[in-house]
Design a protein around this motif. Structure first.
Motif, PDB file in Angstrom:
ATOM      1  N   GLU A  97       6.175  -6.980 -22.633  1.00  0.00           N
ATOM      2  CA  GLU A  97       6.324  -5.655 -22.043  1.00  0.00           C
ATOM      3  C   GLU A  97       5.414  -5.516 -20.834  1.00  0.00           C
ATOM      4  O   GLU A  97       4.254  -5.929 -20.869  1.00  0.00           O
ATOM      5  N   GLN A  98       5.986  -4.958 -19.783  1.00  0.00           N
ATOM      6  CA  GLN A  98       5.222  -4.793 -18.550  1.00  0.00           C
ATOM      7  C   GLN A  98       5.033  -3.318 -18.233  1.00  0.00           C
ATOM      8  O   GLN A  98       5.873  -2.484 -18.561  1.00  0.00           O
ATOM      9  N   MET A  99       3.930  -3.018 -17.553  1.00  0.00           N
ATOM     10  CA  MET A  99       3.727  -1.688 -16.980  1.00  0.00           C
ATOM     11  C   MET A  99       3.576  -1.916 -15.482  1.00  0.00           C
ATOM     12  O   MET A  99       2.596  -2.512 -15.044  1.00  0.00           O
ATOM     13  N   GLU A 100       4.582  -1.488 -14.753  1.00  0.00           N
ATOM     14  CA  GLU A 100       4.595  -1.790 -13.324  1.00  0.00           C
ATOM     15  C   GLU A 100       4.672  -0.534 -12.492  1.00  0.00           C
ATOM     16  O   GLU A 100       5.339   0.429 -12.862  1.00  0.00           O
ATOM     17  N   MET A 101       4.018  -0.592 -11.355  1.00  0.00           N
ATOM     18  CA  MET A 101       4.130   0.503 -10.411  1.00  0.00           C
ATOM     19  C   MET A 101       4.344  -0.114  -9.035  1.00  0.00           C
ATOM     20  O   MET A 101       3.580  -0.961  -8.595  1.00  0.00           O
ATOM     21  N   GLN A 102       5.438   0.271  -8.407  1.00  0.00           N
ATOM     22  CA  GLN A 102       5.733  -0.220  -7.070  1.00  0.00           C
ATOM     23  C   GLN A 102       5.430   0.921  -6.099  1.00  0.00           C
ATOM     24  O   GLN A 102       5.985   2.013  -6.224  1.00  0.00           O
ATOM     25  N   PHE A 103       4.545   0.620  -5.164  1.00  0.00           N
ATOM     26  CA  PHE A 103       4.074   1.649  -4.241  1.00  0.00           C
ATOM     27  C   PHE A 103       4.655   1.362  -2.858  1.00  0.00           C
ATOM     28  O   PHE A 103       4.406   0.301  -2.281  1.00  0.00           O
ATOM     29  N   PHE A 104       5.443   2.312  -2.355  1.00  0.00           N
ATOM     30  CA  PHE A 104       6.155   2.105  -1.092  1.00  0.00           C
ATOM     31  C   PHE A 104       5.340   2.681   0.072  1.00  0.00           C
ATOM     32  O   PHE A 104       4.939   3.851   0.024  1.00  0.00           O
ATOM     33  N   VAL A 105       5.104   1.833   1.062  1.00  0.00           N
ATOM     34  CA  VAL A 105       4.219   2.242   2.164  1.00  0.00           C
ATOM     35  C   VAL A 105       4.843   1.892   3.521  1.00  0.00           C
ATOM     36  O   VAL A 105       5.798   1.118   3.596  1.00  0.00           O
ATOM     37  N   ARG A 106       4.263   2.453   4.558  1.00  0.00           N
ATOM     38  CA  ARG A 106       4.679   2.106   5.914  1.00  0.00           C
ATOM     39  C   ARG A 106       4.341   0.651   6.212  1.00  0.00           C
ATOM     40  O   ARG A 106       3.249   0.193   5.851  1.00  0.00           O
ATOM     41  N   PRO A 107       5.243  -0.039   6.899  1.00  0.00           N
ATOM     42  CA  PRO A 107       4.919  -1.404   7.324  1.00  0.00           C
ATOM     43  C   PRO A 107       3.631  -1.390   8.142  1.00  0.00           C
ATOM     44  O   PRO A 107       3.439  -0.502   8.973  1.00  0.00           O
ATOM     45  N   GLY A 108       2.757  -2.336   7.837  1.00  0.00           N
ATOM     46  CA  GLY A 108       1.491  -2.396   8.562  1.00  0.00           C
ATOM     47  C   GLY A 108       0.359  -1.745   7.791  1.00  0.00           C
ATOM     48  O   GLY A 108      -0.807  -2.005   8.055  1.00  0.00           O
ATOM     49  N   GLU A 109       0.724  -0.885   6.839  1.00  0.00           N
ATOM     50  CA  GLU A 109      -0.331  -0.240   6.053  1.00  0.00           C
ATOM     51  C   GLU A 109      -0.499  -0.900   4.699  1.00  0.00           C
ATOM     52  O   GLU A 109      -1.266  -0.428   3.857  1.00  0.00           O
ATOM     53  N   GLU A 110       0.228  -2.004   4.475  1.00  0.00           N
ATOM     54  CA  GLU A 110       0.251  -2.579   3.125  1.00  0.00           C
ATOM     55  C   GLU A 110      -1.099  -3.145   2.693  1.00  0.00           C
ATOM     56  O   GLU A 110      -1.479  -3.040   1.526  1.00  0.00           O
ATOM     57  N   MET A 111      -1.858  -3.713   3.657  1.00  0.00           N
ATOM     58  CA  MET A 111      -3.138  -4.295   3.244  1.00  0.00           C
ATOM     59  C   MET A 111      -4.136  -3.211   2.835  1.00  0.00           C
ATOM     60  O   MET A 111      -4.924  -3.391   1.906  1.00  0.00           O
ATOM     61  N   LYS A 112      -4.075  -2.103   3.534  1.00  0.00           N
ATOM     62  CA  LYS A 112      -4.945  -0.976   3.192  1.00  0.00           C
ATOM     63  C   LYS A 112      -4.674  -0.528   1.756  1.00  0.00           C
ATOM     64  O   LYS A 112      -5.595  -0.329   0.962  1.00  0.00           O
ATOM     65  N   TRP A 113      -3.380  -0.396   1.450  1.00  0.00           N
ATOM     66  CA  TRP A 113      -3.015   0.070   0.116  1.00  0.00           C
ATOM     67  C   TRP A 113      -3.251  -0.991  -0.947  1.00  0.00           C
ATOM     68  O   TRP A 113      -3.605  -0.671  -2.077  1.00  0.00           O
ATOM     69  N   TRP A 114      -3.046  -2.227  -0.571  1.00  0.00           N
ATOM     70  CA  TRP A 114      -3.309  -3.323  -1.511  1.00  0.00           C
ATOM     71  C   TRP A 114      -4.778  -3.297  -1.944  1.00  0.00           C
ATOM     72  O   TRP A 114      -5.101  -3.380  -3.129  1.00  0.00           O
ATOM     73  N   ASN A 115      -5.647  -3.128  -0.952  1.00  0.00           N
ATOM     74  CA  ASN A 115      -7.080  -3.060  -1.279  1.00  0.00           C
ATOM     75  C   ASN A 115      -7.415  -1.821  -2.103  1.00  0.00           C
ATOM     76  O   ASN A 115      -8.210  -1.886  -3.035  1.00  0.00           O
ATOM     77  N   ALA A 116      -6.770  -0.715  -1.762  1.00  0.00           N
ATOM     78  CA  ALA A 116      -7.039   0.524  -2.495  1.00  0.00           C
ATOM     79  C   ALA A 116      -6.615   0.388  -3.962  1.00  0.00           C
ATOM     80  O   ALA A 116      -7.346   0.789  -4.879  1.00  0.00           O
ATOM     81  N   TRP A 117      -5.454  -0.191  -4.178  1.00  0.00           N
ATOM     82  CA  TRP A 117      -4.976  -0.328  -5.548  1.00  0.00           C
ATOM     83  C   TRP A 117      -5.791  -1.336  -6.340  1.00  0.00           C
ATOM     84  O   TRP A 117      -5.962  -1.194  -7.553  1.00  0.00           O
ATOM     85  N   LYS A 118      -6.300  -2.357  -5.664  1.00  0.00           N
ATOM     86  CA  LYS A 118      -7.209  -3.286  -6.355  1.00  0.00           C
ATOM     87  C   LYS A 118      -8.368  -2.513  -6.973  1.00  0.00           C
ATOM     88  O   LYS A 118      -8.714  -2.695  -8.149  1.00  0.00           O
ATOM     89  N   GLN A 119      -8.956  -1.642  -6.191  1.00  0.00           N
ATOM     90  CA  GLN A 119     -10.120  -0.893  -6.665  1.00  0.00           C
ATOM     91  C   GLN A 119      -9.723   0.082  -7.774  1.00  0.00           C
ATOM     92  O   GLN A 119     -10.404   0.199  -8.785  1.00  0.00           O
TER      93      GLN A 119
END
Length: 514
Positions: free
Chosen positions: A265-287
């Motif tokens: 069983e998985q718990m997944e969340m897909q977060f849709f962002v503007r192109p170019g902002e993905e690294m910012k959000w990737w880092n935010a979600w890591k934290q």
RNA sequence: GCGGGAGUAGCUCAGUGGUAGAGCAUCAGCUUCCCAAGCUGAGGGUCGCGGGUUCGACCCCCGUCUCCCGCUCCA
């Protein structure tokens, strides 16, 4: 006690106390499939609620979804699962290395061309200026022999790749005397098809059966519903879609208890962002995700990030959150920047536009995706690993206690009359009736009070409420705490608030700083 | 998938080529006890499954399933 012994005890404890059973046990079990028992299902549900509420309830821009396990087969073409995980594999028994059978044969065919070239080079040296390469190719018995064999194998290979059984592929490997580059031997196993995905038929055979797959990940259910949710929910970027559900992978080797199962069983969340902002959000979600794990209090030193160096075909950044299991640091959760791979691919395969009109920039584009994906079963194992504790007590006694965070504990309160007479069981029942609408509570009147406490310790119940004769006089009970074994006198009408304070997610969530 | 180890009651384990045992656990009753150990009684196992050898197999042989460890693999 070694970590290995600890793990064995943990597995035994999971079975003995109704957390996890081997699937189909009375039929000798089914490899790498497990069932959750009466306490396991409660813990698992609590873990899911901790995740779901922290994602969906606490983020105004994240909504839920529950997609079906069956999906249109073309989805798996678009996602890359069909092509990327459908290889014939063969093992060398001496080196114990695994190879793709088709690659071994293709390499062999390529080598024949090298051999021919070598013959030609040799002849060139011998004949010098007068050498006619084209003519040599057509006349040299040696070259013709190699070429003929090569072409024969090539033809056979093409036929066998489409054949329904794989014995022919193995026969080619045998006939060509292909050796393992590591061991140098020809001691090969059978060729087996490695299918990551389980398949079945939908509709009756008579009307032309369609192969459908059990989804190998829940993510695609979110991607194909991107537009539905975005439009009906009037969602604005950035926003997320969360889902909890089963996924299935036909692992060649599935082991380490519930860590790697074929049905999970998985718990997944897909977060849709503007192109170019993905690294910012990737880092935010890591934290954010790391904070979620650490809030459970299992010790910050037991977690670490593991950034991927080799990225999957869809990702431009990926990290795992690893937990220090008894068998080492292992992945519990993945946080991947999936780019626009999935949505673009579905756009291409479905022919439907999967774009977002950005009112701020006035542009339409395919959003980028940052994924957080956690295995429920791995999280379950993490909690159990962290919680399991054998404790030496004063006087030479010992106890096994599951220090499961109260919020996640399967049973919140055990209610027990000190003795089963004088009206004490009746009072206990009244307390049960008051608490049972809000919490999972249990009742026990069998055996000595100490024995009953230990039974609750073994399943991680944070509170034991004992009714004694004093209760009849002043409406107070003894509350015995799991971790400290300390006892305190509490008024019956204060119990509900006391339990709520301890088991509510509120405090945990406040530490998350979302 | 390969190699190694294991499988006897819910758990931990004895056991012998001649009809299955212990402790704990479970259940009923007694005891009425605030940290597992009191008393009495009861239930529960075709010894993982299938085949073979044998007059007879839990035991010996073969196969198979499951689990554990190592390798391998891992979206």
């Amino acid at each position: 006690m070694t970590q290995e012994e600890l793990f064995k005890k943990l597995v035994a404890h999971c079975k003995e106390y109704g957390f996890v059973f081997p699937s189909s046990e009375i039929y000798d079990g089914l490899a790498a499939v497990y069932d959750y028992g009466q306490n396991g299902v409660e813990l698992k549900n609590n873990i899911k609620r901790y995740w779901w509420d922290s994602m969906v309830r606490l983020h105004e821009n994240i909504v839920g979804l529950d997609a079906a396990i069956f999906m249109h087969p073309r989805i798996w073409e678009a996602s890359g699962h069909l092509s990327a995980f459908n290889d014939p594999l063969i093992d060398n028994k001496d080196s114990k290395k695994r190879y793709r059978a088709d690659v071994l044969i293709e390499d062999w065919i390529a080598k024949q061309d090298d051999k021919i070239q070598k013959e030609i080079d040799k002849a060139k040296k011998r004949f010098g200026e007068t050498f006619d390469e084209t003519k040599y190719r057509q006349t040299s018995p040696r070259v013709l022999e190699i070429a003929a064999k090569r072409d024969e194998i090539h033809t056979r290979f093409a036929a066998e790749m489409n054949a329904s059984n794989l014995e022919g592929l193995r026969q080619i490997i045998v006939d060509c005397e292909i050796v393992c580059p590591i061991s140098g031997t020809r001691n090969w196993t059978e060729v087996r098809q490695f299918n990551l995905m389980f398949s079945t038929q939908i509709g009756s055979l008579a009307e032309g059966a369609n192969t459908v797959y059990l989804r190998p990940e829940t993510a695609q259910g979110i991607f194909v519903n991107f537009l539905n949710v975005q439009k009906t929910g009037r969602m604005k970027l950035p926003f997320g879609i969360a889902q909890i559900g089963k996924a299935f992978r036909n692992e060649i080797v599935a082991r380490q208890f519930i860590f790697r199962m074929r049905e999970f069983e998985q718990m997944e969340m897909q977060f849709f962002v503007r192109p170019g902002e993905e690294m910012k959000w990737w880092n935010a979600w890591k934290q954010t995700r790391m904070a979620w794990h650490r809030a459970l209090g299992f010790g910050d030193e037991n977690y670490r990030f593991h950034d991927h160096e080799k990225l999957a075909h869809y990702a431009n950044a990926a990290t795992d959150i690893e937990y220090n299991f008894p068998f080492g640091f292992k992945e519990v959760e993945g946080i991947h920047s999936r780019t626009d791979f999935d949505l673009s691919s579905h756009q291409k395969f479905s022919g439907k536009k999967l774009q977002y009109f950005d009112p701020e920039t006035g542009e339409s584009y395919v959003p980028y995706v940052v994924e957080t994906s956690i295995g429920v079963d791995r999280m379950f194992l993490q909690v159990m690993s962290a919680a399991y504790c054998e404790e030496a007590l004063e006087g030479g006694d010992s106890r096994v206690v599951l220090r499961i965070p109260a919020t996640l504990a399967p049973i919140k309160v055990a209610v027990m009359p000190l003795v089963k007479k004088d009206g004490l069981p009746e009072v206990a029942q009244q307390i049960m009736d008051d608490l049972k609408f809000d919490y999972n509570v249990t009742y026990d009147e069998k055996d000595s009070i100490g024995k009953r406490y230990r039974r609750q310790d073994a399943v991680g119940t944070p509170f034991c409420v004992t009714i004694d004769h004093q209760t009849l006089e002043d409406q107070t009970v003894t509350v015995r705490h799991r971790d400290t074994m300390a006892q305190e006198r509490v008024a019956i009408n204060a119990l509900h608030a006391m339990v709520e304070e301890a088991v509510s997610f509120r405090k945990l969530f406040k530490t998350l700083d979302l």
